[in-house]
Enzyme design. Sequence first.
Site, PDB file in Angstrom:
ATOM      1  N   CYS A  42       0.762  -1.341   0.048  1.00  0.00           N
ATOM      2  CA  CYS A  42       0.022   0.153   0.053  1.00  0.00           C
ATOM      3  C   CYS A  42       1.053   1.168  -0.155  1.00  0.00           C
ATOM      4  O   CYS A  42       0.400   2.271  -0.419  1.00  0.00           O
ATOM      5  CB  CYS A  42      -0.967   0.140   1.212  1.00  0.00           C
ATOM      6  N   HIS A  60      -3.515   7.437   2.308  1.00  0.00           N
ATOM      7  CA  HIS A  60      -3.732   6.302   1.839  1.00  0.00           C
ATOM      8  C   HIS A  60      -5.072   5.949   2.156  1.00  0.00           C
ATOM      9  O   HIS A  60      -5.796   6.302   3.295  1.00  0.00           O
ATOM     10  CB  HIS A  60      -2.945   5.343   2.417  1.00  0.00           C
ATOM     11  N   ASN A 107     -10.023  -0.008  -0.449  1.00  0.00           N
ATOM     12  CA  ASN A 107      -8.502   0.017  -0.352  1.00  0.00           C
ATOM     13  C   ASN A 107      -7.929  -0.579  -1.527  1.00  0.00           C
ATOM     14  O   ASN A 107      -8.142  -1.591  -1.816  1.00  0.00           O
ATOM     15  CB  ASN A 107      -8.095  -0.385   1.054  1.00  0.00           C
TER      16      ASN A 107
HETATM   17  N1  COA Z   1     -18.723  -8.114   9.457  1.00  0.00           N
HETATM   18  C1  COA Z   1     -19.242  -8.310  10.571  1.00  0.00           C
HETATM   19  N2  COA Z   1     -18.486  -8.569  11.671  1.00  0.00           N
HETATM   20  C2  COA Z   1     -17.235  -8.603  11.215  1.00  0.00           C
HETATM   21  C3  COA Z   1     -16.713  -8.626  10.086  1.00  0.00           C
HETATM   22  C4  COA Z   1     -17.551  -8.252   8.966  1.00  0.00           C
HETATM   23  N3  COA Z   1     -17.169  -7.774   7.748  1.00  0.00           N
HETATM   24  N4  COA Z   1     -15.179  -8.459   9.920  1.00  0.00           N
HETATM   25  C5  COA Z   1     -14.919  -9.025  11.165  1.00  0.00           C
HETATM   26  N5  COA Z   1     -16.194  -9.032  12.071  1.00  0.00           N
HETATM   27  C6  COA Z   1     -16.199  -9.443  13.553  1.00  0.00           C
HETATM   28  C7  COA Z   1     -15.085 -10.119  13.916  1.00  0.00           C
HETATM   29  O1  COA Z   1     -15.497 -11.402  13.785  1.00  0.00           O
HETATM   30  C8  COA Z   1     -14.971  -9.959  15.419  1.00  0.00           C
HETATM   31  O2  COA Z   1     -16.102 -10.488  16.173  1.00  0.00           O
HETATM   32  P1  COA Z   1     -15.632 -11.235  17.560  1.00  0.00           P
HETATM   33  O3  COA Z   1     -15.763 -10.019  18.301  1.00  0.00           O
HETATM   34  O4  COA Z   1     -17.080 -11.899  17.702  1.00  0.00           O
HETATM   35  O5  COA Z   1     -14.514 -12.095  17.543  1.00  0.00           O
HETATM   36  C9  COA Z   1     -15.535  -8.335  15.590  1.00  0.00           C
HETATM   37  O6  COA Z   1     -16.181  -8.102  14.103  1.00  0.00           O
HETATM   38  C10 COA Z   1     -14.383  -7.398  15.835  1.00  0.00           C
HETATM   39  O7  COA Z   1     -13.510  -7.801  15.051  1.00  0.00           O
HETATM   40  P2  COA Z   1     -12.014  -6.869  14.825  1.00  0.00           P
HETATM   41  O8  COA Z   1     -11.265  -7.483  13.665  1.00  0.00           O
HETATM   42  O9  COA Z   1     -11.481  -6.602  16.046  1.00  0.00           O
HETATM   43  O10 COA Z   1     -12.546  -5.538  14.096  1.00  0.00           O
HETATM   44  P3  COA Z   1     -12.021  -3.821  13.885  1.00  0.00           P
HETATM   45  O11 COA Z   1     -12.971  -2.798  14.667  1.00  0.00           O
HETATM   46  O12 COA Z   1     -10.505  -3.958  13.899  1.00  0.00           O
HETATM   47  O13 COA Z   1     -12.532  -4.009  12.425  1.00  0.00           O
HETATM   48  C11 COA Z   1     -11.368  -3.951  10.232  1.00  0.00           C
HETATM   49  C12 COA Z   1     -11.929  -4.913  11.533  1.00  0.00           C
HETATM   50  C13 COA Z   1     -10.487  -5.213   9.402  1.00  0.00           C
HETATM   51  C14 COA Z   1     -12.502  -3.133   9.570  1.00  0.00           C
HETATM   52  C15 COA Z   1     -10.241  -3.271  10.980  1.00  0.00           C
HETATM   53  O14 COA Z   1      -9.222  -4.029  11.847  1.00  0.00           O
HETATM   54  C16 COA Z   1      -9.384  -2.787   9.806  1.00  0.00           C
HETATM   55  O15 COA Z   1      -9.846  -1.794   8.994  1.00  0.00           O
HETATM   56  N6  COA Z   1      -8.071  -2.690  10.006  1.00  0.00           N
HETATM   57  C17 COA Z   1      -6.892  -2.356   9.172  1.00  0.00           C
HETATM   58  C18 COA Z   1      -7.046  -2.765   7.691  1.00  0.00           C
HETATM   59  C19 COA Z   1      -6.189  -2.100   6.785  1.00  0.00           C
HETATM   60  O16 COA Z   1      -6.142  -0.996   6.503  1.00  0.00           O
HETATM   61  N7  COA Z   1      -5.352  -2.920   6.118  1.00  0.00           N
HETATM   62  C20 COA Z   1      -4.803  -2.517   5.252  1.00  0.00           C
HETATM   63  C21 COA Z   1      -3.382  -1.600   5.692  1.00  0.00           C
HETATM   64  S1  COA Z   1      -2.882  -0.764   4.277  1.00  0.00           S
END
Ligand code: COA
Length: 314
Positions: free
Chosen positions: A115, A240, A270
């Site tokens: 990224c 980004h 993204n």
């Molecule tokens: N829909 C519903 N629930 C979802 C889900 C979805 N699409 N994806 C994950 N969950 C659930 C998980 O299973 C978890 O459930 P649990 O508490 O029962 O285990 C809960 O949501 C929380 O998961 P978590 O991963 O802690 O959520 P989060 O607030 O961190 O959000 C992302 C998840 C992926 C949106 C977030 O972590 C994110 O944006 N990360 C960075 C991603 C990124 O930018 N990557 C590239 C960098 S260049």
Amino acid sequence: MTSPYSRLQGTGSYLPERVLSNDEISQRVDTSDEWIVARTGIHSRHIAAADEGVVDMATVAARRALEAAGLGADALDLIVVATTTPDQIFPSTACLLQSRLGNRGAAAFDVQAVCTGFIYALATADRFIRSGGARHALVVGVEKMSRIVDWDDRSTCILFGDGAGAVVLSASDVPGILSTHLHADGRYADLLQVPVDADYLTMQGNAVFRMAVRTLEEIVQETLVANDLEGSDIDWLVPHQANIRIIQATADKLGLPMERVVTTVAHHGNVSAASVPLALDDAARRHCFRPGQRLLLEAFGGGFTWGSALLRWL
Ligand code: COA
């Protein structure tokens, strides 16, 4: 003849025709439009056609950037492409793009920094130009992320999309790019990766999120200090486009209101290396930037890699 600076001459971008909504994704995996919008700010993403590769997308974005710059492809003496999802292992996407554009003889190569790829490519082209190694450079970020996304993994498939963004950078006697800053820390490789024997990317989303917020705060501070500036001196943040909450955290740290932050993540998600030039071109074509304004570009991605560029608009 060497020039002391490089500056942006034109921008261009391309998004595939097919738009994939959150509701459509909800029909396949257990998620909802409400959850995706609340946690990421993403409403939809564009998905390339099966027979549409990164070279196809890069070619459209590059032609648009050349047109905006008022230059023909034959004027280019450097082509740098940032991509994580090339159509072929080799030749490089840059060489394939060069052939499509009808340029002969320019140096052409790819940069792989996931990224952060566009920032790495931009910084590389800037150094080429300032050292006299090139006068007109094409810098492209392009991705077909849909090819490496597991459409049955709800924690990642909601995030990514396809597209391309490009800029033309030219030698200049007046400052365009003021500074670039690049970093990496390979100890975090396994938090976000596609192992060579795997079909899809895997990510520990929460850990990546926390690292991204912390690291982007550091890189914007590093950029301000290097240029003896404060947050209020920045006219536009062009971040980004990964997650609106990461973008908001960086803007807060800079003390910038969201009206001065370019956000396009809602409609393309993204797009990895293409995210920053997609946002840049979107705002440029809406005439958001005024001549002389300071733009701060930043990105964070797999590796981990991170970087920034401070520039004055043309
Ligand atoms: N829909 C519903 N629930 C979802 C889900 C979805 N699409 N994806 C994950 N969950 C659930 C998980 O299973 C978890 O459930 P649990 O508490 O029962 O285990 C809960 O949501 C929380 O998961 P978590 O991963 O802690 O959520 P989060 O607030 O961190 O959000 C992302 C998840 C992926 C949106 C977030 O972590 C994110 O944006 N990360 C960075 C991603 C990124 O930018 N990557 C590239 C960098 S260049």
